[in-house]
Design a protein around this motif. Sequence first.
Motif, mmCIF file in Angstrom:
data_model
loop_
_atom_site.group_PDB
_atom_site.id
_atom_site.type_symbol
_atom_site.label_atom_id
_atom_site.label_comp_id
_atom_site.label_asym_id
_atom_site.label_seq_id
_atom_site.Cartn_x
_atom_site.Cartn_y
_atom_site.Cartn_z
ATOM 1 N N GLY A 129 -72.511 -0.490 -10.058
ATOM 2 C CA GLY A 129 -74.092 -0.752 -10.123
ATOM 3 C C GLY A 129 -74.279 -1.288 -11.308
ATOM 4 N N LYS A 130 -75.657 -1.609 -11.758
ATOM 5 C CA LYS A 130 -75.948 -1.999 -13.138
ATOM 6 C C LYS A 130 -77.692 -1.951 -13.136
ATOM 7 C CE LYS A 130 -77.113 -6.967 -11.978
ATOM 8 N NZ LYS A 130 -76.745 -8.322 -12.426
ATOM 9 N N PHE A 131 -78.101 -1.838 -14.482
ATOM 10 C CA PHE A 131 -79.520 -1.857 -14.797
ATOM 11 C C PHE A 131 -79.718 -2.376 -16.039
ATOM 12 C CE2 PHE A 131 -77.729 2.041 -16.805
ATOM 13 C CZ PHE A 131 -78.038 2.169 -17.862
ATOM 14 N N SER A 132 -80.874 -2.637 -16.577
ATOM 15 C CA SER A 132 -81.149 -3.401 -17.777
ATOM 16 C C SER A 132 -82.370 -2.502 -18.583
ATOM 17 C CB SER A 132 -81.821 -4.803 -17.661
ATOM 18 O OG SER A 132 -80.772 -5.414 -16.782
ATOM 19 N N PHE A 133 -82.185 -2.457 -19.643
ATOM 20 C CA PHE A 133 -83.160 -1.683 -20.707
ATOM 21 C C PHE A 133 -83.174 -2.407 -22.064
ATOM 22 C CE2 PHE A 133 -79.797 0.539 -22.064
ATOM 23 C CZ PHE A 133 -79.907 1.297 -23.347
ATOM 24 N N ILE A 134 -84.142 -1.894 -22.842
ATOM 25 C CA ILE A 134 -84.308 -2.556 -24.130
ATOM 26 C C ILE A 134 -84.048 -1.461 -25.164
ATOM 27 C CG2 ILE A 134 -85.786 -3.817 -25.968
ATOM 28 C CD1 ILE A 134 -87.074 -5.182 -23.571
ATOM 29 N N PRO A 135 -82.887 -1.229 -25.422
ATOM 30 C CA PRO A 135 -82.496 -0.179 -26.454
ATOM 31 C C PRO A 135 -83.193 -0.267 -27.994
ATOM 32 C CG PRO A 135 -80.582 -1.282 -26.373
ATOM 33 C CD PRO A 135 -81.856 -2.285 -25.454
ATOM 34 N N SER A 136 -83.245 0.977 -28.729
ATOM 35 C CA SER A 136 -83.603 0.789 -30.203
ATOM 36 C C SER A 136 -82.306 1.244 -30.749
ATOM 37 C CB SER A 136 -84.721 1.868 -30.377
ATOM 38 O OG SER A 136 -85.855 1.242 -29.808
ATOM 39 N N SER A 137 -82.052 0.797 -32.052
ATOM 40 C CA SER A 137 -80.805 1.202 -32.750
ATOM 41 C C SER A 137 -81.086 2.469 -33.384
ATOM 42 C CB SER A 137 -80.697 0.168 -33.855
ATOM 43 O OG SER A 137 -81.754 0.018 -34.875
ATOM 44 N N ASN A 138 -82.045 2.941 -33.423
ATOM 45 C CA ASN A 138 -82.061 4.368 -34.068
ATOM 46 C C ASN A 138 -82.132 5.698 -32.993
ATOM 47 O OD1 ASN A 138 -84.748 3.739 -32.849
ATOM 48 N ND2 ASN A 138 -85.904 4.382 -34.784
#
Length: 187
Positions: A46-55
Amino acid sequence: SGISNTCGIKILNADGKGMPFRSIQLKDQNGNTLISNVKTNHLGMGKFSFIPSSNKKYSIVVDQQIVPLPHIKEKGIAMSSNTNFNTGDIQVQLETNNNSMAQLVDSELTVLIHKDGQSKGYTVSFEENFSQITFNIPNKQLYSGVNTITVLKEGTPILERLVFNHKSISETTALISETKRVQDTFS
């Protein structure tokens, strides 16, 4: 960090076979659920997308088991691809963040499509104030079956994806020319 990333999931059972799951979650380090009900298919993928933060730190929760995701990098390039199922052409999008732009503007990147020792290369580059590059790869430029797309900067691979060229697979009709019965079995 700061751009859309696609995370692939593969869940295997104790025998190494894929398993379908229907309630996978993405959580942050505070236990907040960011995405819920991620599913895998019968092969466990499966897969999903997200916008991560480096902190921040992220983890996947599957059946009450917590699996941490790798550390989020502040610099880099993300690649996504979509297939036009009518034509078989692949649309590829490269995206980067502001932290990476200074190192990438006007640098040539090589996009290499390869399979079994054969390859075709293309050159692309990010332009100032444009953090995305989108281009199409015509079906006729792809090899039959699974193709690897590798992006290289100054000859060093920096990311890679697999794409499947379904248009190259031809169907054949099996013809039965003779049948034979032995006891209760047909051949």
